[in-house]
Design a protein around this motif. Structure first.
Motif, mmCIF file in Angstrom:
data_model
loop_
_atom_site.group_PDB
_atom_site.id
_atom_site.type_symbol
_atom_site.label_atom_id
_atom_site.label_comp_id
_atom_site.label_asym_id
_atom_site.label_seq_id
_atom_site.Cartn_x
_atom_site.Cartn_y
_atom_site.Cartn_z
ATOM 1 N N MET A 258 34.338 42.484 -10.220
ATOM 2 C CA MET A 258 34.807 41.111 -10.472
ATOM 3 C C MET A 258 34.041 40.105 -9.617
ATOM 4 S SD MET A 258 38.916 41.732 -10.695
ATOM 5 C CE MET A 258 39.684 42.361 -12.204
ATOM 6 N N VAL A 259 33.813 40.472 -8.352
ATOM 7 C CA VAL A 259 33.061 39.587 -7.458
ATOM 8 C C VAL A 259 31.625 39.442 -7.953
ATOM 9 C CG1 VAL A 259 32.095 39.362 -5.134
ATOM 10 C CG2 VAL A 259 34.488 40.037 -5.430
ATOM 11 N N LEU A 260 31.045 40.545 -8.380
ATOM 12 C CA LEU A 260 29.675 40.511 -8.896
ATOM 13 C C LEU A 260 29.580 39.598 -10.120
ATOM 14 C CD1 LEU A 260 26.769 41.590 -8.814
ATOM 15 C CD2 LEU A 260 27.524 43.504 -10.243
ATOM 16 N N GLU A 261 30.566 39.710 -11.004
ATOM 17 C CA GLU A 261 30.581 38.866 -12.206
ATOM 18 C C GLU A 261 30.726 37.390 -11.828
ATOM 19 O OE1 GLU A 261 33.293 38.200 -16.235
ATOM 20 O OE2 GLU A 261 33.277 40.181 -15.264
ATOM 21 N N ALA A 262 31.598 37.117 -10.853
ATOM 22 C CA ALA A 262 31.804 35.736 -10.407
ATOM 23 C C ALA A 262 30.527 35.162 -9.799
ATOM 24 C CB ALA A 262 32.941 35.683 -9.384
ATOM 25 N N SER A 263 29.777 35.991 -9.090
ATOM 26 C CA SER A 263 28.556 35.536 -8.420
ATOM 27 C C SER A 263 27.467 35.135 -9.412
ATOM 28 C CB SER A 263 28.022 36.632 -7.487
ATOM 29 O OG SER A 263 27.466 37.715 -8.232
ATOM 30 N N LYS A 264 27.567 35.629 -10.643
ATOM 31 C CA LYS A 264 26.548 35.350 -11.654
ATOM 32 C C LYS A 264 26.887 34.135 -12.522
ATOM 33 C CE LYS A 264 25.092 40.194 -12.004
ATOM 34 N NZ LYS A 264 24.989 41.389 -12.874
ATOM 35 N N LEU A 265 28.076 33.570 -12.313
ATOM 36 C CA LEU A 265 28.485 32.413 -13.112
ATOM 37 C C LEU A 265 27.771 31.145 -12.640
ATOM 38 C CD1 LEU A 265 32.342 32.989 -13.362
ATOM 39 C CD2 LEU A 265 30.657 33.313 -15.186
ATOM 40 N N LYS A 270 33.700 26.798 -12.293
ATOM 41 C CA LYS A 270 34.538 27.033 -11.109
ATOM 42 C C LYS A 270 35.850 27.740 -11.449
ATOM 43 C CE LYS A 270 32.955 23.221 -8.192
ATOM 44 N NZ LYS A 270 33.397 22.071 -7.349
ATOM 45 N N LYS A 271 36.466 27.326 -12.542
ATOM 46 C CA LYS A 271 37.760 27.894 -12.928
ATOM 47 C C LYS A 271 37.649 29.397 -13.186
ATOM 48 C CE LYS A 271 41.553 27.232 -16.226
ATOM 49 N NZ LYS A 271 42.032 26.452 -17.404
ATOM 50 N N GLU A 272 36.607 29.788 -13.926
ATOM 51 C CA GLU A 272 36.418 31.210 -14.236
ATOM 52 C C GLU A 272 36.123 32.025 -12.977
ATOM 53 O OE1 GLU A 272 35.062 28.663 -15.701
ATOM 54 O OE2 GLU A 272 34.943 28.908 -17.891
ATOM 55 N N ALA A 273 35.311 31.438 -12.101
ATOM 56 C CA ALA A 273 34.967 32.141 -10.856
ATOM 57 C C ALA A 273 36.197 32.336 -9.980
ATOM 58 C CB ALA A 273 33.909 31.348 -10.089
ATOM 59 N N LEU A 274 37.010 31.306 -9.868
ATOM 60 C CA LEU A 274 38.225 31.405 -9.047
ATOM 61 C C LEU A 274 39.198 32.437 -9.616
ATOM 62 C CD1 LEU A 274 38.831 27.627 -8.228
ATOM 63 C CD2 LEU A 274 38.216 29.432 -6.607
ATOM 64 N N ALA A 275 39.297 32.489 -10.938
ATOM 65 C CA ALA A 275 40.180 33.468 -11.584
ATOM 66 C C ALA A 275 39.717 34.892 -11.270
ATOM 67 C CB ALA A 275 40.211 33.238 -13.087
#
Length: 347
Positions: A258-265, A270-275
């Motif tokens: 999940m963290v890896l996916e957030a790092s690629k956004l 911001k909303k998707e990364a925070l989720a």
């Protein structure tokens, strides 16, 4: 001959199924004299009996409380996809890390096992030929690689997935404690059984250096008419196999993904990364509550703090590249620690 890896069907240990069984079992254990008193309160004639009725009533209330329907959570397609991805990544990485068993050695091992079967059925002539063939195969294998040591011959991965929130896990544990305090130990055990969320990888190794000597000795014993001794020699070599068990917490690798996916956004998402980061923290909480962080408490706390720091930064200037790199590096190191915690057993 390539080592085959058998991946079991993913077992989703849904808690609400367990608690339904638990509630039924517990209810049966409560009803006895208390039920009679509950049905007819006027029959209670002493304070001790009144206390017993109150206790039974509290147990009935407790039963209603422990039902986990309120926590029931359907598995989404995204969760199923992510589970499949992280499990496959771990299993494939493990498989690639195994030393490939030499074809000649595996052929010799197969001949050795067939020779054992022939001795058992009394076909000593066939057994002698098979041992002779095995000896040749082992000799060839060691000529190609004189340093053959432990060789993986069997690899299996089992996945046990728990579909529940940190709140549900805490609820079960607290309820189990109450049951234990009331000496309902067996019910408490049944309730705790589903609390696993892990990949279990079992790899069987054989010490290659034992087999050339064993087949030569067994062949010699057969030639001298010592069938039992030959049988025992081969069995002793086969029994020297070692079984390694590796347990990987699914919540940890899910949080990492999940963290890896957030790092690629993109920064605008911001909303998707925070989720994703919020869900990653929940996965880490699950790992802690399920006991996987027992030996690495500080490492798990550090991961959570760094995720929180990234969330704060996202809400601000959103300069997070280095923070993500540092966090993912910590995930990698913690995963390495779990991977290194292998249990060795004789098989």
């Amino acid at each position: 001959m390539k080592t085959k890896l058998s991946l079991s069907i993913i077992t989703t240990a849904l808690l609400f199924t367990s608690t339904a069984v638990f509630a039924s079992t517990y209810k049966d254990s409560v009803i006895s004299k208390e039920t009679q008193a509950l049905n007819n309160p006027s029959s209670v004639k002493s304070r001790a009996a009144e206390a017993k009725v109150e206790e039974a009533m509290s147990k009935e209330a407790f039963l209603a409380k422990v039902k986990s329907g309120a926590f029931k959570k359907e598995v989404s397609k995204e969760e199923t996809r992510r589970l499949s991805k992280v499990v496959n990544d771990v299993v494939q990485r493990h498989k690639k890390g195994l030393k490939k068993a030499p074809r000649e050695f595996m052929s010799g091992l197969d001949d050795t096992i067939r020779a054992l079967q022939s001795i058992k059925t009394g076909d000593t002539k066939k057994a002698q030929q098979l041992l002779k063939d095995a000896d040749k195969q082992f000799t060839t294998a060691f000529k190609k690689d004189p340093k053959l040591g432990l060789i993986p011959v069997l690899d299996n991965a089992q996945i046990i997935s728990f579909n529940g929130s940190p709140a549900l896990i805490k609820h079960i544990k607290d309820s189990a404690v109450e049951l234990l305090q009331d000496n309902d130990t067996q019910v408490a055990i049944d309730m705790l059984v589903p609390l696993q969320d892990e990949i279990i990888i079992k790899t069987q190794y054989v010490p290659a250096y034992l087999y050339p000597k064993a087949v030569k000795e067994a062949a010699k014993e057969l030639k001298n008419g010592k069938k039992d001794a030959a049988f025992s020699t081969i069995v002793t070599a086969l029994d020297a196999a070692q079984l390694d068990t590796l347990i990987i917490p699914i919540p940890l690798i899910t949080a990492q993904d999940m963290v890896l996916e957030a790092s690629k956004l993109e920064k605008s998402h911001k909303k998707e990364a925070l989720a994703l980061l919020n869900n990653a923290q929940k996965e880490l909480q699950k790992a802690v509550l399920l006991g996987y962080a027992h030996e690495y408490q500080q490492a798990y706390k550090t991961l959570d703090k760094k995720i929180e720091a990234i969330k704060t930064e996202i809400k601000g200037k959103n300069i997070v590249v280095k923070l993500y790199d540092d966090l993912l590096n910590d995930f990698h190191h913690l995963g390495t620690k779990h991977t290194a915690d292998v249990k060795h057993n004789k098989k």
